[in-house]
Design a protein around this motif. Structure first.
Motif, PDB file in Angstrom:
ATOM      1  N   VAL A  97       0.857  -1.191   0.000  1.00 48.17           N
ATOM      2  CA  VAL A  97       0.000   0.000   0.000  1.00 48.17           C
ATOM      3  C   VAL A  97       0.885   1.230   0.000  1.00 48.17           C
ATOM      4  CG1 VAL A  97      -1.636   1.365   1.362  1.00 48.17           C
ATOM      5  CG2 VAL A  97      -1.940  -1.109   1.157  1.00 48.17           C
ATOM      6  N   ALA A  98       0.614   2.156  -0.902  1.00 48.03           N
ATOM      7  CA  ALA A  98       1.337   3.423  -0.962  1.00 48.03           C
ATOM      8  C   ALA A  98       0.428   4.532  -0.450  1.00 48.03           C
ATOM      9  CB  ALA A  98       1.770   3.728  -2.388  1.00 48.03           C
ATOM     10  N   VAL A  99       0.874   5.232   0.584  1.00 52.20           N
ATOM     11  CA  VAL A  99       0.139   6.377   1.117  1.00 52.20           C
ATOM     12  C   VAL A  99       0.817   7.622   0.573  1.00 52.20           C
ATOM     13  CG1 VAL A  99      -0.754   7.516   3.167  1.00 52.20           C
ATOM     14  CG2 VAL A  99      -0.339   5.050   3.196  1.00 52.20           C
ATOM     15  N   ILE A 100       0.077   8.440  -0.158  1.00 53.50           N
ATOM     16  CA  ILE A 100       0.693   9.542  -0.888  1.00 53.50           C
ATOM     17  C   ILE A 100       0.276  10.899  -0.318  1.00 53.50           C
ATOM     18  CG2 ILE A 100       0.933   8.163  -2.973  1.00 53.50           C
ATOM     19  CD1 ILE A 100      -1.488   9.574  -4.135  1.00 53.50           C
ATOM     20  N   GLY A 101       1.082  11.905  -0.633  1.00 55.12           N
ATOM     21  CA  GLY A 101       0.851  13.255  -0.134  1.00 55.12           C
ATOM     22  C   GLY A 101       0.262  14.188  -1.167  1.00 55.12           C
ATOM     23  N   THR A 102      -0.333  13.639  -2.214  1.00 53.69           N
ATOM     24  CA  THR A 102      -1.025  14.407  -3.246  1.00 53.69           C
ATOM     25  C   THR A 102      -2.438  13.853  -3.391  1.00 53.69           C
ATOM     26  OG1 THR A 102      -0.331  12.913  -5.014  1.00 53.69           O
ATOM     27  CG2 THR A 102       1.153  14.744  -4.499  1.00 53.69           C
ATOM     28  N   GLY A 103      -3.219  14.448  -4.284  1.00 55.76           N
ATOM     29  CA  GLY A 103      -4.496  13.846  -4.610  1.00 55.76           C
ATOM     30  C   GLY A 103      -4.285  12.479  -5.242  1.00 55.76           C
ATOM     31  N   ALA A 104      -5.264  11.602  -5.090  1.00 55.68           N
ATOM     32  CA  ALA A 104      -5.121  10.241  -5.618  1.00 55.68           C
ATOM     33  C   ALA A 104      -5.085  10.201  -7.136  1.00 55.68           C
ATOM     34  CB  ALA A 104      -6.265   9.361  -5.105  1.00 55.68           C
ATOM     35  N   ASP A 105      -5.441  11.303  -7.769  1.00 57.10           N
ATOM     36  CA  ASP A 105      -5.385  11.381  -9.224  1.00 57.10           C
ATOM     37  C   ASP A 105      -4.052  11.926  -9.716  1.00 57.10           C
ATOM     38  OD1 ASP A 105      -5.929  13.851  -8.076  1.00 57.10           O
ATOM     39  OD2 ASP A 105      -7.110  14.557  -9.793  1.00 57.10           O
ATOM     40  N   ARG A 106      -3.145  12.224  -8.787  1.00 58.30           N
ATOM     41  CA  ARG A 106      -1.819  12.721  -9.149  1.00 58.30           C
ATOM     42  C   ARG A 106      -0.772  11.773  -8.578  1.00 58.30           C
ATOM     43  NH1 ARG A 106      -1.109  19.213  -9.285  1.00 58.30           N
ATOM     44  NH2 ARG A 106      -3.017  19.706 -10.433  1.00 58.30           N
ATOM     45  N   LEU A 107       0.162  11.338  -9.407  1.00 57.83           N
ATOM     46  CA  LEU A 107       1.177  10.396  -8.977  1.00 57.83           C
ATOM     47  C   LEU A 107       2.515  11.110  -8.892  1.00 57.83           C
ATOM     48  CD1 LEU A 107       0.099   7.291 -11.074  1.00 57.83           C
ATOM     49  CD2 LEU A 107      -0.520   7.901  -8.735  1.00 57.83           C
ATOM     50  N   TYR A 108       3.091  11.114  -7.701  1.00 58.02           N
ATOM     51  CA  TYR A 108       4.326  11.844  -7.430  1.00 58.02           C
ATOM     52  C   TYR A 108       5.229  10.960  -6.592  1.00 58.02           C
ATOM     53  CZ  TYR A 108       7.448  15.315  -5.357  1.00 58.02           C
ATOM     54  OH  TYR A 108       8.562  16.014  -4.948  1.00 58.02           O
ATOM     55  N   PRO A 109       6.544  10.959  -6.902  1.00 61.63           N
ATOM     56  CA  PRO A 109       7.255  11.710  -7.934  1.00 61.63           C
ATOM     57  C   PRO A 109       7.100  11.071  -9.310  1.00 61.63           C
ATOM     58  CG  PRO A 109       8.800  10.362  -6.720  1.00 61.63           C
ATOM     59  CD  PRO A 109       7.479  10.186  -6.039  1.00 61.63           C
ATOM     60  N   ALA A 110       7.404  11.845 -10.338  1.00 58.27           N
ATOM     61  CA  ALA A 110       7.211  11.375 -11.709  1.00 58.27           C
ATOM     62  C   ALA A 110       8.023  10.116 -11.995  1.00 58.27           C
ATOM     63  CB  ALA A 110       7.585  12.486 -12.694  1.00 58.27           C
ATOM     64  N   ARG A 111       9.187   9.999 -11.389  1.00 52.77           N
ATOM     65  CA  ARG A 111      10.053   8.836 -11.641  1.00 52.77           C
ATOM     66  C   ARG A 111       9.438   7.546 -11.119  1.00 52.77           C
ATOM     67  NH1 ARG A 111      15.685  10.713  -9.247  1.00 52.77           N
ATOM     68  NH2 ARG A 111      16.051   8.448  -9.283  1.00 52.77           N
ATOM     69  N   ASN A 112       8.468   7.641 -10.255  1.00 48.03           N
ATOM     70  CA  ASN A 112       7.828   6.434  -9.706  1.00 48.03           C
ATOM     71  C   ASN A 112       6.430   6.200 -10.275  1.00 48.03           C
ATOM     72  OD1 ASN A 112       9.956   5.645  -8.110  1.00 48.03           O
ATOM     73  ND2 ASN A 112       9.170   6.542  -6.226  1.00 48.03           N
ATOM     74  N   GLN A 113       6.107   6.838 -11.377  1.00 50.76           N
ATOM     75  CA  GLN A 113       4.754   6.683 -11.917  1.00 50.76           C
ATOM     76  C   GLN A 113       4.468   5.248 -12.354  1.00 50.76           C
ATOM     77  OE1 GLN A 113       3.095   9.467 -14.620  1.00 50.76           O
ATOM     78  NE2 GLN A 113       3.575  11.249 -13.357  1.00 50.76           N
ATOM     79  N   ALA A 114       5.441   4.612 -13.012  1.00 51.89           N
ATOM     80  CA  ALA A 114       5.229   3.219 -13.439  1.00 51.89           C
ATOM     81  C   ALA A 114       5.024   2.316 -12.223  1.00 51.89           C
ATOM     82  CB  ALA A 114       6.405   2.733 -14.279  1.00 51.89           C
TER      83      ALA A 114
END
Length: 362
Positions: free
Chosen positions: A167-184
């Motif tokens: 499970v990845a808990v992120i610090g942006t909206g769920a529709d934004r994937l950050y950082p770009a290098r980890n998008q895949a």
């Protein structure tokens, strides 16, 4: 789905944060009761200014957009009243009023362990994160981390490579994937695990969001394993929050010369459990099937050649420069460069910034 509209309406009013939301919910119950209450009743709980904000704010477009997002396959909005809301978060002082989830919401109520650490990780640290996360995933734990570069990404990849859940808990909206290098990586997690955010859709990356995110990483887990961390780092914030939430804190020791190890050493001095193998974590947490193979402290590797084997023994596991290796080995810099290149190609040594090298555990 429209039942979530009042929850969204409450959380999408700018200026009304989690503390105010919880105060209103405690006083009036469900959000629909909050909006049905008169302005005078609201003012008696949160003051006249906030009561007017509740009455006057029209965020219908944002509510509809969030409802449409949550209606898409593989996407959910979980509220405090939802049976699938993670029960461990109900134990923390400030649970989010709602969560945006991409992926398998069922993972949020399974036994979990957080694995966190430095964004500027050493190759050894990333290897440890992958190995520990993989073995812990095999033991039945969901691996929780923050999708950051370095240790976080290595932990997610280790769990996935082992066929486990993450499970990845992120610090942006769920529709934004950050950082770009980890998008895949993020897309793979959304497909095989879950991505969680408490932030409204469209929320960009902002420094203040990540410490707030960290309390959910620790809150979802039974314990937090810190692999590498500088003394001033977000990983130590996560460890502190874990302690405050009654979670176990584990730390892997490292070289006394490595800045990335100093945070772990501080945690150990403060009472975190020193970890040398996955067994150390499982013995403390209990439960779950043990993996057949547990990563332990670095072992001496079989020498591929006498010269390479001697050089690895002389290098040790701390980062080291060519000049230091010349002094230890008695070889010339040119001879060392040839051996180091072959060791690097074999995955036994990693080159670091500043012309240093580090032996990797095998």
């Amino acid at each position: 789905m429209r039942a979530d509209a009042d929850w969204l309406r409450l959380t999408l009013i700018p200026g009304i944060g989690g503390e105010t939301q919880r105060k209103l919910l405690a006083a009036f119950g469900l959000p629909e009761n909050i909006f049905a209450a008169g302005e005078a009743a609201l003012a008696g709980v949160v003051g006249a200014k906030t009561a007017r904000l509740l009455a006057d704010t029209d965020n219908g477009a944002a509510v509809d957009a969030a409802l449409a997002w949550g209606a898409q396959p593989g996407q959910r909005i979980l509220t405090l009243a939802d049976a699938d809301y993670p029960q461990t978060l109900l134990d923390i002082p400030d649970p989010p009023t709602l969560l945006y989830v991409r992926g398998d919401v069922g993972l949020l109520n399974r036994p979990a362990l957080a694995v966190v650490g430095s964004r500027n990780a050493t190759p050894q640290g990333e290897g440890n994160a992958r190995a520990f996360a993989g073995a812990l995933a095999e033991a039945g734990f969901v691996i929780v981390s923050g999708l950051a570069l370095g240790i976080d990404a290595a932990a997610h990849r280790g769990a996935l490579a082992a066929g486990g859940a993450t499970v990845a808990v992120i610090g942006t909206g769920a529709d934004r994937l950050y950082p770009a290098r980890n998008q895949a990586l993020a897309l793979e997690i959304a497909d095989r695990g879950a991505i969680v955010s408490e932030f409204p859709l469209g929320t960009p990356a902002a420094a203040a969001n990540f410490p707030r995110r960290n309390r959910l990483i620790s809150g979802l887990a039974r314990g937090v394993l810190v692999v590498e961390a500088a003394v001033e780092s977000g990983s130590l914030i996560t460890a502190r929050l874990a302690g405050e939430q009654g979670r176990e804190v584990f730390a892997i020791p490292g070289s006394i010369h490595a800045p990335q190890a100093r945070g772990c050493h501080r945690l150990i001095r403060q009472g975190a459990k020193l970890v040398e193998s996955v067994a150390d974590v499982l013995d403390e947490l209990g439960g779950g099937a043990r993996p057949q193979t547990l990563p332990d402290a670095p072992a001496t590797r079989p020498a591929g050649s006498d010269a390479a084997g001697r050089l690895l023994d002389q290098a040790g596991f701390d980062p080291i420069t060519i000049d230091e290796l010349v002094g230890r080995s008695g070889l010339t810099a040119d001879a060392l460069s040839v051996i180091l290149l072959q060791l690097e190609l074999d995955g036994r040594v990693a080159s670091l910034p500043g012309g240093r090298y580090q032996r990797l555990a095998e």
